[in-house]
Design a protein around this motif. Structure first.
Motif, mmCIF file in Angstrom:
data_model
loop_
_atom_site.group_PDB
_atom_site.id
_atom_site.type_symbol
_atom_site.label_atom_id
_atom_site.label_comp_id
_atom_site.label_asym_id
_atom_site.label_seq_id
_atom_site.Cartn_x
_atom_site.Cartn_y
_atom_site.Cartn_z
ATOM 1 N N LEU A 59 51.215 36.086 43.498
ATOM 2 C CA LEU A 59 51.034 37.111 44.523
ATOM 3 C C LEU A 59 51.171 38.523 43.942
ATOM 4 C CD1 LEU A 59 52.997 35.476 47.482
ATOM 5 C CD2 LEU A 59 50.518 35.617 47.176
ATOM 6 N N TYR A 60 51.976 38.669 42.913
ATOM 7 C CA TYR A 60 52.130 39.984 42.284
ATOM 8 C C TYR A 60 50.839 40.445 41.625
ATOM 9 C CZ TYR A 60 57.124 40.070 43.108
ATOM 10 O OH TYR A 60 58.364 40.100 43.716
ATOM 11 N N PHE A 61 50.055 39.506 41.147
ATOM 12 C CA PHE A 61 48.781 39.876 40.529
ATOM 13 C C PHE A 61 47.776 40.351 41.569
ATOM 14 C CE2 PHE A 61 50.519 36.968 37.320
ATOM 15 C CZ PHE A 61 50.407 37.770 36.196
ATOM 16 N N VAL A 62 47.869 39.807 42.768
ATOM 17 C CA VAL A 62 46.948 40.179 43.846
ATOM 18 C C VAL A 62 47.302 41.550 44.418
ATOM 19 C CG1 VAL A 62 46.098 39.517 46.138
ATOM 20 C CG2 VAL A 62 46.508 37.773 44.415
ATOM 21 N N THR A 63 48.599 41.846 44.529
ATOM 22 C CA THR A 63 49.028 43.100 45.155
ATOM 23 C C THR A 63 48.856 44.303 44.253
ATOM 24 O OG1 THR A 63 51.315 42.841 44.407
ATOM 25 C CG2 THR A 63 50.742 41.918 46.573
ATOM 26 N N GLU A 64 48.709 44.091 42.969
ATOM 27 C CA GLU A 64 48.550 45.165 41.982
ATOM 28 C C GLU A 64 49.755 46.109 41.944
ATOM 29 O OE1 GLU A 64 44.779 47.077 42.577
ATOM 30 O OE2 GLU A 64 43.692 45.183 42.506
ATOM 31 N N ASP A 65 50.942 45.580 42.255
ATOM 32 C CA ASP A 65 52.169 46.369 42.204
ATOM 33 C C ASP A 65 52.794 46.419 40.808
ATOM 34 O OD1 ASP A 65 52.042 47.032 44.855
ATOM 35 O OD2 ASP A 65 53.419 45.460 45.521
ATOM 36 N N LEU A 66 52.262 45.628 39.888
ATOM 37 C CA LEU A 66 52.826 45.578 38.539
ATOM 38 C C LEU A 66 52.008 46.452 37.585
ATOM 39 C CD1 LEU A 66 53.431 41.737 38.169
ATOM 40 C CD2 LEU A 66 55.130 43.479 38.649
ATOM 41 N N ASN A 67 52.730 47.040 36.629
ATOM 42 C CA ASN A 67 51.992 47.745 35.580
ATOM 43 C C ASN A 67 51.465 46.732 34.571
ATOM 44 O OD1 ASN A 67 54.092 47.106 33.798
ATOM 45 N ND2 ASN A 67 55.165 49.017 34.226
ATOM 46 N N ARG A 68 50.645 47.178 33.662
ATOM 47 C CA ARG A 68 49.957 46.263 32.733
ATOM 48 C C ARG A 68 50.938 45.453 31.881
ATOM 49 N NH1 ARG A 68 45.680 43.265 32.479
ATOM 50 N NH2 ARG A 68 44.830 43.087 30.409
ATOM 51 N N SER A 69 51.974 46.081 31.360
ATOM 52 C CA SER A 69 52.917 45.350 30.503
ATOM 53 C C SER A 69 53.703 44.304 31.305
ATOM 54 C CB SER A 69 53.865 46.311 29.791
ATOM 55 O OG SER A 69 54.618 47.054 30.728
ATOM 56 N N SER A 70 54.054 44.606 32.549
ATOM 57 C CA SER A 70 54.750 43.631 33.393
ATOM 58 C C SER A 70 53.844 42.452 33.724
ATOM 59 C CB SER A 70 55.226 44.287 34.691
ATOM 60 O OG SER A 70 56.178 45.280 34.424
ATOM 61 N N GLU A 71 52.561 42.732 33.941
ATOM 62 C CA GLU A 71 51.608 41.654 34.194
ATOM 63 C C GLU A 71 51.518 40.716 32.996
ATOM 64 O OE1 GLU A 71 47.844 43.393 35.163
ATOM 65 O OE2 GLU A 71 48.381 43.652 37.269
#
Length: 123
Positions: free
Chosen positions: A42-54
């Protein structure tokens, strides 16, 4: 999907429907991995993470799923060998011999006799 997995996880923990503890544990782990994978996805869908966290989350999810696959192969392989030893002891002895371990043919014959005795008693 998440609700169904949560209900399944709770039912599995409460009732433990499989015959062996290993199979019940395998099911619990599979449900945990699936729950964590869906929730984290779900975090990937919401785009709430920065690139390094992803990237970190992605690598963790790959590792978690890989760990489960290895665990699944271990449990399944162990069960397959146990079944093979009980049902086809001579083939088991040959297979184990190929792996470098020694199993005497008398052990295999004893397993066949034991299995035959049990079949005669139940029949």
């Amino acid at each position: 999907g998440f609700a169904v997995l949560t209900i399944s996880y709770n039912a599995q923990r409460k009732y433990q429907p499989f015959q062996t503890a290993e199979l019940n544990q395998l099911e619990i782990r599979s449900l945990m991995v699936a729950l964590f994978t869906i929730y984290s996805g779900l975090y990937f869908v919401t785009e709430d993470l920065n690139r390094s966290s992803e990237i970190i989350l992605f690598v963790f999810l790959i590792g978690l799923n890989l760990f489960f696959v290895v665990f699944w192969f271990f449990v399944t392989g162990k069960k397959a060998l146990t079944l093979l030893r009980r049902e086809k002891p001579q083939l088991y002895a040959k297979l184990v011999g190929l792996l470098g371990r020694k199993v005497s043919l008398s052990d295999s014959k004893a397993l066949v006799k034991d299995r035959s005795d049990k079949l005669l008693k139940s029949g």
